[in-house]
Enzyme design. Structure first.
Site, PDB file in Angstrom:
ATOM      1  N   GLY A   1      19.327   5.783  34.615  1.00  0.00           N
ATOM      2  CA  GLY A   1      18.716   6.663  33.616  1.00  0.00           C
ATOM      3  C   GLY A   1      17.414   7.290  34.069  1.00  0.00           C
ATOM      4  O   GLY A   1      16.805   6.872  35.045  1.00  0.00           O
ATOM      5  N   THR A   2      16.993   8.307  33.318  1.00  0.00           N
ATOM      6  CA  THR A   2      15.707   8.967  33.538  1.00  0.00           C
ATOM      7  C   THR A   2      15.585  10.093  32.519  1.00  0.00           C
ATOM      8  O   THR A   2      16.540  10.401  31.795  1.00  0.00           O
ATOM      9  CB  THR A   2      15.600   9.550  34.964  1.00  0.00           C
ATOM     10  OG1 THR A   2      14.257   9.917  35.226  1.00  0.00           O
ATOM     11  CG2 THR A   2      16.469  10.789  35.116  1.00  0.00           C
ATOM     12  N   THR A   3      14.411  10.715  32.449  1.00  0.00           N
ATOM     13  CA  THR A   3      14.226  11.930  31.649  1.00  0.00           C
ATOM     14  C   THR A   3      13.319  12.874  32.422  1.00  0.00           C
ATOM     15  O   THR A   3      12.218  12.482  32.842  1.00  0.00           O
ATOM     16  CB  THR A   3      13.590  11.624  30.288  1.00  0.00           C
ATOM     17  OG1 THR A   3      14.364  10.643  29.596  1.00  0.00           O
ATOM     18  CG2 THR A   3      13.503  12.887  29.436  1.00  0.00           C
TER      19      THR A   3
END
Length: 243
Positions: free
Chosen positions: A48-50
């Site tokens: 995950g990441t943003t």
């Protein structure tokens, strides 16, 4: 004209080149390959990441969280810089497979340097985005979905590069596992012709919204400010430093 004899130097050279359609064309290397299985790729995709990119009146602002995770369940690193300069006035985010993203960035940097050395001028951001899409589509850079932001003579540009090589330009874009949460904030807060300072606040709030609920994102924010003078990147573990 006399026909060369069968065993002459000339005839032997012709025989050696017979299987080459054009021996005078430059040789083109092939892209590296790997032996990853679909199960490997499915596991990488869970990382995950943003990341957020916003085009402004002054340039481009890119914001990312600082967490590296395994499958979105285990925090493997709390201080990851997920945005890197790849051009004198452009930067790219790291999204998805860490190894794939790092290799992708190194490859693009090398191509940008070669372009400038050969032509004596900077590559346009549109050309850089096209190159990035071509590499994503045809190369071994699995599970990447970066944002490319840059400034050139045509103005400010923000592109989303999808894993299949699609290149889409927009005023703002978000990628990663926290994208729905961040998009919700940007849809309300974005305004055309924002300054870089205003965009920094909007982007940082978008990252903060994502880290509140997305387990794959967290631990602070990196902000990259891109203008026609260059790229400036700083990390902040405390959101209060930038809000």
């Amino acid at each position: 004209m006399r026909t060369p004899t069968h065993d002459s130097d000339f005839s032997r050279t012709v025989d050696q080149l017979a299987d080459d359609p054009n021996p005078y064309e430059p040789e083109v290397g092939s892209m590296p390959q790997n032996d990853l299985t679909q199960a490997d790729l499915d596991n990488v995709n869970k990382t995950g990441t943003t990341t957020i990119g916003i085009s402004t009146a002054d340039g481009v602002i890119i914001a990312t969280d600082m967490r590296a995770s395994l499958g979105g369940r285990f925090v493997s690193n709390k201080n990851v810089q997920k945005v890197e300069q790849i051009h004198p006035t452009a930067a790219l985010t790291l999204v998805g497979s860490v190894g794939g993203a790092q290799s992708f960035i190194s490859t693009l940097r090398a191509e940008v340097n070669l372009y400038e050395a050969r032509r004596g001028e900077r590559m346009s951001i549109d050309a850089l985005a096209t190159l990035a899409g071509n590499f994503a589509r045809g190369g071994p850079f699995f599970a990447i979905h970066p944002i490319l932001g840059g400034v050139d003579d045509e103005g400010s540009h923000v592109y989303s590069i999808d894993p299949a090589g699609g290149v889409m330009e927009d005023d703002y874009t978000v990628t990663g596992s926290g994208m729905q949460l961040a998009y919700g904030h940007l849809e309300q807060a974005y305004e055309p012709d924002m300054s870089n300072e205003e965009a920094k606040t909007v982007a940082a709030r978008g990252i903060k919204s994502a880290v509140e609920r997305d387990t794959g994102s967290g631990n602070g924010v990196f902000l990259a400010e891109i203008t026609d003078e260059g790229v400036d990147i700083h990390g902040h573990h405390d959101f209060d430093d930038v809000l």
